[in-house]
Scaffold this active site. Sequence first.
Site, PDB file in Angstrom:
ATOM      1  N   GLU A  31       0.830  -1.210   0.000  1.00 30.44           N
ATOM      2  CA  GLU A  31       0.000   0.000   0.000  1.00 30.44           C
ATOM      3  C   GLU A  31       0.868   1.266   0.000  1.00 30.44           C
ATOM      4  OE1 GLU A  31      -2.931  -0.009   3.112  1.00 30.44           O
ATOM      5  OE2 GLU A  31      -3.966  -1.745   2.286  1.00 30.44           O
ATOM      6  N   SER A  61      14.687  -7.432  -0.494  1.00 26.42           N
ATOM      7  CA  SER A  61      14.404  -8.257  -1.671  1.00 26.42           C
ATOM      8  C   SER A  61      14.146  -9.696  -1.258  1.00 26.42           C
ATOM      9  CB  SER A  61      15.596  -8.224  -2.631  1.00 26.42           C
ATOM     10  OG  SER A  61      15.432  -9.230  -3.609  1.00 26.42           O
ATOM     11  N   GLN A  62      12.984 -10.186  -1.628  1.00 23.31           N
ATOM     12  CA  GLN A  62      12.671 -11.595  -1.325  1.00 23.31           C
ATOM     13  C   GLN A  62      13.370 -12.533  -2.308  1.00 23.31           C
ATOM     14  OE1 GLN A  62       8.370 -11.799  -1.243  1.00 23.31           O
ATOM     15  NE2 GLN A  62       8.330 -11.292   0.928  1.00 23.31           N
ATOM     16  N   ARG A 108      -2.919   8.067   5.141  1.00 27.03           N
ATOM     17  CA  ARG A 108      -2.688   6.812   5.860  1.00 27.03           C
ATOM     18  C   ARG A 108      -2.959   6.910   7.349  1.00 27.03           C
ATOM     19  NH1 ARG A 108      -3.271   3.421   1.750  1.00 27.03           N
ATOM     20  NH2 ARG A 108      -1.966   4.039   0.002  1.00 27.03           N
TER      21      ARG A 108
END
Length: 253
Positions: free
Chosen positions: A92, A106-107, A209
């Site tokens: 989001e 970073s996955q 937000r």
Amino acid sequence: MKVTLVAATQVRAPIYDFLPWGEEAGVSRDGEYLVEFAGRACYQAWGRKNPETRKTRDYVRKNIIGKDHGSVLEHASATFYIEGVSRSLTHEMIRHRAGTAYSELSQRYVDLADVELVVHPTVQPLLHEPVVGARDPETKEPITVERLILQSYEDVAFAYDRLSATLEAHGITGKRAREAAREVAQSMTETKLVMTANYRAWRHILRMRGSEHADAQIRALALLLLEALYDEAPSVFGDYSVVNTQYGQVIEA
Ligand SMILES: Cc1cc2nc3c(=O)[nH]c(=O)nc-3n(C[C@H](O)[C@H](O)[C@H](O)COP(=O)(O)OP(=O)(O)OC[C@H]3O[C@@H](n4cnc5c(N)ncnc54)[C@H](O)[C@@H]3O)c2cc1C
């Protein structure tokens, strides 16, 4: 959830000398001086004539924020290192494009076995409550929300681990294996984000937000960010307040 202010605007030339009240040591910060300097530069209003007699914080509040001269706020920025938030939160947050910059864990490079789970703030108080419609298959006792979450995590961890091993068995290793195996990961997987925004963008993001319409986790983050940004530049963020509502604390802008 943790936010650390890791960088903020620093002035490198004595712009205070242009300002009617000069530098007020211990009162204003560099970001605020820069905003005042940029605002006054538009009109070359350096003198002590009314209303230019205003000191930095008063000038920023009344002449910049009060007159909606938002572009001037874009000169100053703040960078945060945000930890302990979920991947769904950052999905989001990174929708905010104008005046922002992001660098996220970073996955593909970080093995998901090394990252934590983030429990949503709405779920946290219910962790020890029984789950509706779920029982332990052996004891037939109701299971707790905490157990349900851990169970789902273990299932995902197993799937990630075995999928990685299977990919490796087929000669697919390293980031190529992780980028494919991560697809089974949950939205509640922890991520970390370095986020920079200029003051104008921060004001917009906090308003969006921090509102009652926002997700409770991102709202909790907005509240922490507001606290830190208020410490950094009270004249820019001081017109935002925190109020208690039926949804919990929200930012009123
Ligand atoms: C409560 C809530 C619910 C949401 N639900 C959904 C949803 O269901 N699905 C979904 O996809 N998204 C959803 N969003 C995301 C939302 O649609 C925006 O993408 C996100 O909030 C970024 O805000 P922004 O568009 O103001 O962009 P920012 O990049 O923050 O831009 C700031 C401002 O700059 C201006 N601006 C920026 N880019 C442009 C442009 N290209 N052209 C013209 N003006 C521009 C606009 O005035 C904009 O408001 C939701 C957001 C919130 C807060």
